[in-house]
Design a protein around this motif. Structure first.
Motif, PDB file in Angstrom:
ATOM      1  N   GLN A  31       0.835  -1.210   0.000  1.00 13.26           N
ATOM      2  CA  GLN A  31       0.000   0.000   0.000  1.00 13.26           C
ATOM      3  C   GLN A  31       0.870   1.261   0.000  1.00 13.26           C
ATOM      4  N   PHE A  32       1.939   1.232   0.772  1.00 12.00           N
ATOM      5  CA  PHE A  32       2.890   2.341   0.821  1.00 12.00           C
ATOM      6  C   PHE A  32       3.547   2.501  -0.545  1.00 12.00           C
ATOM      7  N   SER A  33       4.007   1.381  -1.111  1.00 12.94           N
ATOM      8  CA  SER A  33       4.626   1.408  -2.442  1.00 12.94           C
ATOM      9  C   SER A  33       3.664   1.951  -3.487  1.00 12.94           C
ATOM     10  N   ALA A  34       2.434   1.474  -3.478  1.00 10.12           N
ATOM     11  CA  ALA A  34       1.438   1.893  -4.460  1.00 10.12           C
ATOM     12  C   ALA A  34       1.180   3.394  -4.384  1.00 10.12           C
ATOM     13  N   ASP A  35       1.148   3.942  -3.177  1.00  6.71           N
ATOM     14  CA  ASP A  35       0.920   5.371  -3.015  1.00  6.71           C
ATOM     15  C   ASP A  35       2.039   6.179  -3.673  1.00  6.71           C
ATOM     16  N   LEU A  36       3.291   5.772  -3.488  1.00  6.56           N
ATOM     17  CA  LEU A  36       4.409   6.490  -4.101  1.00  6.56           C
ATOM     18  C   LEU A  36       4.452   6.286  -5.618  1.00  6.56           C
ATOM     19  N   ILE A  37       4.103   5.107  -6.081  1.00 14.10           N
ATOM     20  CA  ILE A  37       4.051   4.846  -7.527  1.00 14.10           C
ATOM     21  C   ILE A  37       3.035   5.772  -8.194  1.00 14.10           C
ATOM     22  N   LYS A  38       1.891   5.978  -7.540  1.00 15.59           N
ATOM     23  CA  LYS A  38       0.879   6.902  -8.076  1.00 15.59           C
ATOM     24  C   LYS A  38       1.420   8.323  -8.209  1.00 15.59           C
ATOM     25  N   ARG A  39       2.414   8.654  -7.409  1.00 15.47           N
ATOM     26  CA  ARG A  39       3.012   9.988  -7.425  1.00 15.47           C
ATOM     27  C   ARG A  39       4.203  10.079  -8.381  1.00 15.47           C
ATOM     28  N   GLY A  40       4.439   9.006  -9.157  1.00 16.30           N
ATOM     29  CA  GLY A  40       5.480   9.031 -10.179  1.00 16.30           C
ATOM     30  C   GLY A  40       6.814   8.428  -9.772  1.00 16.30           C
ATOM     31  N   PHE A  41       6.897   7.845  -8.580  1.00 18.30           N
ATOM     32  CA  PHE A  41       8.154   7.256  -8.110  1.00 18.30           C
ATOM     33  C   PHE A  41       8.301   5.809  -8.563  1.00 18.30           C
ATOM     34  N   LYS A  42       9.544   5.402  -8.778  1.00 20.49           N
ATOM     35  CA  LYS A  42       9.913   3.997  -8.960  1.00 20.49           C
ATOM     36  C   LYS A  42      10.431   3.514  -7.613  1.00 20.49           C
ATOM     37  N   ILE A  43       9.935   2.393  -7.149  1.00 19.08           N
ATOM     38  CA  ILE A  43      10.358   1.855  -5.860  1.00 19.08           C
ATOM     39  C   ILE A  43      11.680   1.109  -6.055  1.00 19.08           C
ATOM     40  N   ILE A  44      12.673   1.488  -5.275  1.00 21.92           N
ATOM     41  CA  ILE A  44      13.999   0.875  -5.353  1.00 21.92           C
ATOM     42  C   ILE A  44      14.159  -0.174  -4.250  1.00 21.92           C
ATOM     43  N   GLU A  45      13.792   0.180  -3.029  1.00 19.87           N
ATOM     44  CA  GLU A  45      13.869  -0.706  -1.871  1.00 19.87           C
ATOM     45  C   GLU A  45      12.627  -0.504  -1.028  1.00 19.87           C
ATOM     46  N   VAL A  46      12.132  -1.588  -0.433  1.00 18.66           N
ATOM     47  CA  VAL A  46      11.023  -1.491   0.515  1.00 18.66           C
ATOM     48  C   VAL A  46      11.212  -2.568   1.580  1.00 18.66           C
ATOM     49  N   SER A  47      11.140  -2.150   2.836  1.00 19.34           N
ATOM     50  CA  SER A  47      11.379  -3.060   3.958  1.00 19.34           C
ATOM     51  C   SER A  47      10.450  -2.722   5.109  1.00 19.34           C
TER      52      SER A  47
END
Length: 104
Positions: A31-47
């Motif tokens: 959910q955190f990743s999806a929120d940032l993706i909607k804002r144009g970010f590419k997720i590099i790391e998530v922990s």
């Protein structure tokens, strides 16, 4: 107990990197990743908080259930390097002057 997550992300259009923490806002990492993706970010790391070592970024001590917290920002993509801690070599990520070890 509130969920604590840390994400490193890159925004290609703006050419900026961030390290962002969430403590209590999202139930799941995706959910955190999806929120940032909607804002144009590419997720590099998530922990989650059991998967990363703090480096020089102290964890939040109390939940922030209405927002996420920007911990670091820099121009360009995140940098990676090896960091030795107690005889173990880890892959660390750096954004600006902030460093942590994701997915240890």
């Amino acid at each position: 107990m509130a969920n604590y997550y840390r994400i490193t992300a890159y925004h290609p259009e703006k050419d900026i990197s961030i390290i962002m923490d969430s403590f209590g806002l999202f139930e799941k990492k995706w959910q955190f990743s999806a929120d940032l993706i909607k804002r144009g970010f590419k997720i590099i790391e998530v922990s989650d908080d059991t998967q990363f070592l703090d480096g020089n970024i102290e964890r939040l001590t109390k939940p922030e259930p209405t927002k996420f917290i920007l911990r670091a920002t820099a121009n360009g993509e995140p940098e990676y390097f090896e960091k030795n801690i107690g005889g173990t070599t880890y892959k660390a990520v750096k954004v600006g002057d902030k460093i942590y070890i994701p997915n240890n």
